[in-house]
Enzyme design. Structure first.
Site, PDB file in Angstrom:
ATOM      1  N   THR A  14      42.645  43.880  37.484  1.00 27.70           N
ATOM      2  CA  THR A  14      42.494  45.289  37.865  1.00 27.70           C
ATOM      3  C   THR A  14      43.560  45.694  38.883  1.00 27.70           C
ATOM      4  OG1 THR A  14      40.732  44.474  39.313  1.00 27.70           O
ATOM      5  CG2 THR A  14      40.052  45.732  37.379  1.00 27.70           C
ATOM      6  N   LYS A  29      46.045  49.218  39.557  1.00 30.50           N
ATOM      7  CA  LYS A  29      46.207  49.914  40.850  1.00 30.50           C
ATOM      8  C   LYS A  29      47.691  50.014  41.213  1.00 30.50           C
ATOM      9  CE  LYS A  29      41.778  47.952  42.048  1.00 30.50           C
ATOM     10  NZ  LYS A  29      41.114  46.771  42.624  1.00 30.50           N
ATOM     11  N   HIS A  38      33.002  38.532  32.155  1.00 30.21           N
ATOM     12  CA  HIS A  38      34.259  38.685  32.895  1.00 30.21           C
ATOM     13  C   HIS A  38      35.137  37.448  32.862  1.00 30.21           C
ATOM     14  CE1 HIS A  38      33.224  42.485  35.006  1.00 30.21           C
ATOM     15  NE2 HIS A  38      31.990  42.030  34.904  1.00 30.21           N
ATOM     16  N   LYS A  67      45.500  38.587  44.833  1.00 30.10           N
ATOM     17  CA  LYS A  67      44.339  38.306  43.995  1.00 30.10           C
ATOM     18  C   LYS A  67      43.730  36.985  44.455  1.00 30.10           C
ATOM     19  CE  LYS A  67      47.199  38.708  40.459  1.00 30.10           C
ATOM     20  NZ  LYS A  67      46.487  39.726  39.735  1.00 30.10           N
ATOM     21  N   ARG A  68      42.552  36.632  43.903  1.00 31.67           N
ATOM     22  CA  ARG A  68      41.994  35.325  44.220  1.00 31.67           C
ATOM     23  C   ARG A  68      43.055  34.249  43.946  1.00 31.67           C
ATOM     24  NH1 ARG A  68      37.970  33.738  40.490  1.00 31.67           N
ATOM     25  NH2 ARG A  68      38.479  35.466  39.105  1.00 31.67           N
ATOM     26  N   LYS A 106      45.833  31.847  37.666  1.00 31.32           N
ATOM     27  CA  LYS A 106      46.574  33.054  38.059  1.00 31.32           C
ATOM     28  C   LYS A 106      48.026  32.718  38.427  1.00 31.32           C
ATOM     29  CE  LYS A 106      42.398  35.517  39.539  1.00 31.32           C
ATOM     30  NZ  LYS A 106      42.322  36.832  38.866  1.00 31.32           N
TER      31      LYS A 106
HETATM   32  C1  F58 Z   1      37.294  38.973  37.280  1.00 32.22           C
HETATM   33  N1  F58 Z   1      36.338  37.949  37.512  1.00 32.22           N
HETATM   34  C2  F58 Z   1      38.301  38.532  36.220  1.00 32.22           C
HETATM   35  N2  F58 Z   1      35.098  36.606  38.866  1.00 32.22           N
HETATM   36  O1  F58 Z   1      38.931  37.343  36.646  1.00 32.22           O
HETATM   37  C3  F58 Z   1      39.341  39.619  36.051  1.00 32.22           C
HETATM   38  O2  F58 Z   1      40.193  39.300  34.998  1.00 32.22           O
HETATM   39  C4  F58 Z   1      38.649  40.925  35.724  1.00 32.22           C
HETATM   40  O3  F58 Z   1      39.582  41.971  35.749  1.00 32.22           O
HETATM   41  C5  F58 Z   1      37.575  41.224  36.760  1.00 32.22           C
HETATM   42  O4  F58 Z   1      36.651  40.155  36.840  1.00 32.22           O
HETATM   43  C6  F58 Z   1      36.792  42.470  36.433  1.00 32.22           C
HETATM   44  O5  F58 Z   1      36.401  42.473  35.120  1.00 32.22           O
HETATM   45  C7  F58 Z   1      35.905  37.690  38.761  1.00 32.22           C
HETATM   46  O6  F58 Z   1      36.184  38.395  39.696  1.00 32.22           O
HETATM   47  C8  F58 Z   1      34.716  35.997  39.996  1.00 32.22           C
HETATM   48  O7  F58 Z   1      35.070  36.368  41.090  1.00 32.22           O
HETATM   49  C9  F58 Z   1      33.820  34.803  39.819  1.00 32.22           C
HETATM   50  C10 F58 Z   1      32.533  35.029  40.547  1.00 32.22           C
HETATM   51  C11 F58 Z   1      31.647  33.811  40.427  1.00 32.22           C
HETATM   52  C12 F58 Z   1      32.338  32.593  40.930  1.00 32.22           C
HETATM   53  C13 F58 Z   1      33.624  32.360  40.192  1.00 32.22           C
HETATM   54  C14 F58 Z   1      34.535  33.576  40.300  1.00 32.22           C
END
Ligand code: F58
Length: 827
Positions: A638, A642, A342, A530-531, A536
């Site tokens: 994602t 939405k 991811h 988003k985060r 971003k």
């Molecule tokens: C997200 N990753 C991607 N990681 O950033 C996003 O582009 C993608 O659409 C999504 O996955 C689903 O495939 C993500 O959410 C985290 O939250 C990490 C978890 C571990 C710590 C660092 C952030």
């Protein structure tokens, strides 16, 4: 009513909304439980292949409303509540969001659970039942403050504790090796932790399927867990032990900046996979199936690197417990495992110090070491003498265990989550692996649960669509293409605008209640949720707002369509720059929203504690979806999908899923700008970008950046100095200044388009019509057929696996229904 009185010992009138929520949920839970038993028995009988989706996060969102909808009893229930004088929506809102995730990958896991159940496929989740969720975000004086998310305070109605199915997970200790012709490994002097499962039923959409999300909780394993009343030291030791065990499942992503923090994270990861695999293998053996055929009956999916230890753990079980030889065990393991990546951010690719790993998991380390040696031997055979190449791909290198490498070596399939992301993996980040294992790599562009993010959160739009094209699209999301015939249909456009306005009014009320000020539903609602992360680029959005504000202060009568900029998102607790970005947004909000001179032309809103429920409120109410990462950095995204489903228009960079969205809707229906992924990666590789050049040549950029440090903003004098430094002295890592001009230009284009109501309405229709491709049902069908080698129980339907969806639609895809209807709901 009866249930409510028994549960709370009060009359209906006396109960609070929260109590009503609980009583109704228990009733629905009973109803689900009955069906669940039948489904589980059937699964055992039919020995159908099962998929287990291993994930450190599952960001579920509220469950009552979804369960009622999936069971097909939402309207009945709403009517029953209304008869009693209660409002079902309000009751739904009393449910706490289960805080078992942080971002996109956790929500994606929840979306796929939804799709698997809806598609009648036996697919289950395995995760951790964190006592506290990620964290609850408070905003105090503009700063993010992390408060423990005590989501279990009032209990979690939807879980079933299964103490009788607990398993033991072993940490630490040493390994004794015995050789009697065959090597045998004995793990000794370890610490045992009891993994107790809590099962959450996942209800399929009106089809009678109920899958399971199994969440593990860590508890002390010692049976003699009592302390003598006479020995205080014993007592303290016991308490220490209990606390240290329970910490394993206490919180998601504990701070890993210290050694102890790293140990805890690795412990969590092993805890998740060891308990899940022990349970899966035990179930498999109970069904009297031969382990040699494991991959014919079981698929294990590794969601990001956190569950990668599933690879050595399965090897351990097959070799140490089942007495298999290495080669056979390895073949079975690789055939059973698959892995999704991811991220391409180097800092997010996990690695663990070997010494820490070996101390915590001595037997697993021996297995990883053996995997590494055999793999390096294969590399050597193929690339003799190429030490650097081999080192860059080894599982153990530079004193670290490289989890992504282990996941790739131990899986038969490795996928990225959008076409461009998969290409970057293949050609850059994992190029060595792609060269060595070209057949393993494949793409699975993300998709989202249209049942939650359209049908449930936007019933008004759902009704409008149903009236226009009938409701088949709910099962066959690509049928949404039928909406294209409503282009230029004034009546439809008016209704669509009315639905949007309705949601904007709801969001405006929420903002009034929570943020304390009014935002005009007739302004453009422009959202970035988003985060909070450098790549971003929430900062770019903020700088554009500052630039607009500067223009308005110069000319308050400027012809500008009023706009409300909405932000939501959490920063990782230790990520100082992201936290500063939150403070910047809130500072802008305070300054701009109180400036009477600009006549409310722009407003800035930061919504505290962004979560799934807030997303369900914001997305239907948004006109504009901000998807503006530095190209090549966002794996897919994602929320972009939405928003699209709800008729928002995207302003975005050519990255992740945005590219495929543009391919679907065409250039006229999305606003793209900025550096391409190739350009960004070229700068990373060869340098050549100097942010000072832009600062010195673009007065808009200079003004905005200077305002960060010259006292213009109502904040401490050095508050935003580190941001200023990051953009100018530390190279502007994510090309915010470089893309600024293109972004401003794109925003001008956007506003022009918005002013042309007919054009904008058509853009909205186009976006909704083409969003079927981004339903999680399509993605998950691709996973099940290409990776897990499972035939969905329902034959493949029109999921737009390619761009010929329209053709498929025209030829008609008459797919049989599965025949399961909802059972009768007890009155
Ligand atoms: C997200 N990753 C991607 N990681 O950033 C996003 O582009 C993608 O659409 C999504 O996955 C689903 O495939 C993500 O959410 C985290 O939250 C990490 C978890 C571990 C710590 C660092 C952030």
């Amino acid at each position: 009513m009866d249930r409510l009185e028994k549960l709370h010992g009060k009359t209906f009138e006396e109960t609070s909304t929260a109590e009503r929520y609980k009583a109704l949920s228990f009733l629905v839970r009973d109803y689900i439980a009955k069906q669940w038993i039948g489904v589980n028995q059937q699964n055992h009988k039919e020995k159908q292949k099962q998929v287990y989706y291993l994930s450190i996060e599952f960001l579920l969102g509220r469950m009552l409303g979804m369960n009622l909808m999936n069971l097909g009893i939402y309207d009945t229930c709403a009517a029953a509540m209304a008869e009693l004088g209660a409002n079902l929506r309000e009751i739904e809102e009393a449910e706490e969001d289960p805080g078992l995730g942080n971002g996109g990958l956790g929500r994606l896991a929840a979306c796929y659970l939804d799709s698997m159940a809806a598609e009648n496929l036996p697919g289950h989740g395995c995760g951790i039942r964190y006592r506290y969720g990620f964290f609850e975000q408070d905003v105090v004086d503009g700063y993010q403050v992390e408060v423990p998310d005590n989501w279990l305070n009032d209990g979690f109605v939807w879980e079933f504790r299964r103490r009788d199915e607990a398993v033991t997970v072993k940490f630490g200790g040493n390994v004794r090796v015995q050789s009697n012709g065959k090597l045998r490994y004995y793990h000794e002097n370890y610490e045992s932790v009891l993994a107790v499962p809590y099962d959450v039923p996942i209800v399929g959409y009106q089809n009678g399927t109920i899958n399971t999300l199994r969440l593990w909780s860590a508890e002390p394993a010692k049976a003699d867990f009592v302390c003598s009343a006479f020995n205080r030291n014993d007592c303290l030791k016991v308490i220490d032990y209990k606390n240290s065990v329970e910490t394993i499942s206490s919180v998601l992503y504990p701070d890993d900046s210290s050694y102890e923090g790293k140990v805890l994270r690795l412990k969590q990861q092993y805890f998740l996979v060891s308990s899940s695999l022990q349970h899966i293998i035990a179930g498999f053996k109970k069904d009297r199936l031969p382990l040699a055929k494991l991959s014919d009956h079981v698929a294990l999916h590794i969601n990001d690197t956190h569950p990668t230890l599933a690879v050595p753990e399965l090897m351990r079980i097959l070799i140490d417990e089942e007495g298999m030889g290495w080669d056979e065990a390895w073949q079975i393991t690789v055939d059973t495992m698959s892995y999704t990546n991811h991220t391409v951010l180097p800092e997010a690719l996990e690695k663990w110090p070997e010494e820490l790993f070996q101390t915590l998991l001595p037997r697993i380390f021996i297995i990883v070491n053996e995997i590494n040696e055999r793999f390096c031997q294969e590399l050597w055979d193929r690339y003799p003498g190429q030490w650097d190449r081999i080192r860059s791909m080894a599982v153990l290198a530079d004193g670290n265990v490289h989890m992504a490498h282990l996941a790739i070596v131990g899986s038969h399939s490795v996928n990225g989550v959008a076409q461009i992301h998969t290409e970057i993996l293949k050609n850059k980040v994992m190029h060595g692996f792609y060269h060595f294992y070209p057949g393993k790599f494949n793409n699975k562009t993300n998709g989202v649960a249209h049942r939650r993010f359209l049908i449930k959160c936007n019933p008004e739009l759902t009704e409008l669509i149903n009236d226009a094209i009938d409701s088949d699209w709910i099962h066959y999301p690509c049928d949404l293409l039928g909406l294209l015939k409503y282009e230029n249909d004034e009546t439809f456009a008016r209704s669509l605008a009315a639905v949007k306005r309705h949601h904007k009014v709801l969001l405006s009320r929420y903002i009034k209640d929570w943020n304390g000020f009014y935002v005009d539903p007739d302004s453009i609602f422009d959202s970035q949720i988003k985060r909070i992360h450098g790549y971003k680029r929430q900062t770019m959005n903020a700088f554009h707002i500052m630039h607009l504000y500067n223009r308005l202060r110069e000319n308050p009568d400027m012809d500008l369509t009023p706009r409300t900029f909405i932000f939501g998102g959490k920063s990782a607790p230790g990520y100082a720059q992201a936290k500063r970005t939150i403070k910047l947004i809130n500072t802008l909000a305070m300054m701009i929203n109180n400036d009477k001179s600009i006549h409310d032309k722009i407003k800035v809103v930061f919504l505290e504690n962004y979560n799934v429920s807030l997303a369900e409120l914001i997305i239907p109410a948004s006109d504009v979806s901000e998807q503006i990462p530095a190209a090549s950095r966002e794996a897919c995204g994602t929320s972009n999908m939405k928003f699209m489903m709800n008729g928002a228009v995207t302003i975005g960079t050519l990255d992740g899923g945005n590219i495929e969205m543009r391919n679907a809707v065409g250039d006229d229906n999305i606003i793209t700008f900025g550096l391409t992924a190739e350009e960004v990666m070229d700068y990373y590789q060869h340098g050549g970008y100097n942010p000072w050049d832009i600062y010195n040549s673009d007065n808009r950029v200079k003004t905005v950046l200077d305002q960060l440090i010259n006292g213009f903003l109502p904040a401490g004098p050095d508050e935003f100095r580190p941001l200023f430094d990051a953009f100018l002295y530390h190279g502007d890592q994510f090309f915010v200044l470089k893309d600024f001009d293109a972004y401003v230009d794109a925003q001008i284009r956007l506003e022009k388009l918005y002013r042309d109501k007919r054009l904008w309405g058509n853009m909205c229709i186009h976006n909704i019509a083409h969003s079927g491709k981004f339903s999680g049902d399509r993605t998950f069908t691709e996973y099940s057929m290409d990776i897990w080698k499972m035939q969905p129980a329902i034959p493949v339907r029109c999921y737009c696996r390619s761009d010929d969806a329209l053709a498929k639609l025209l030829h008609g895809c008459a797919m049989p229904r599965n025949g399961h209807g909802p059972a009768a709901f007890p009155s």
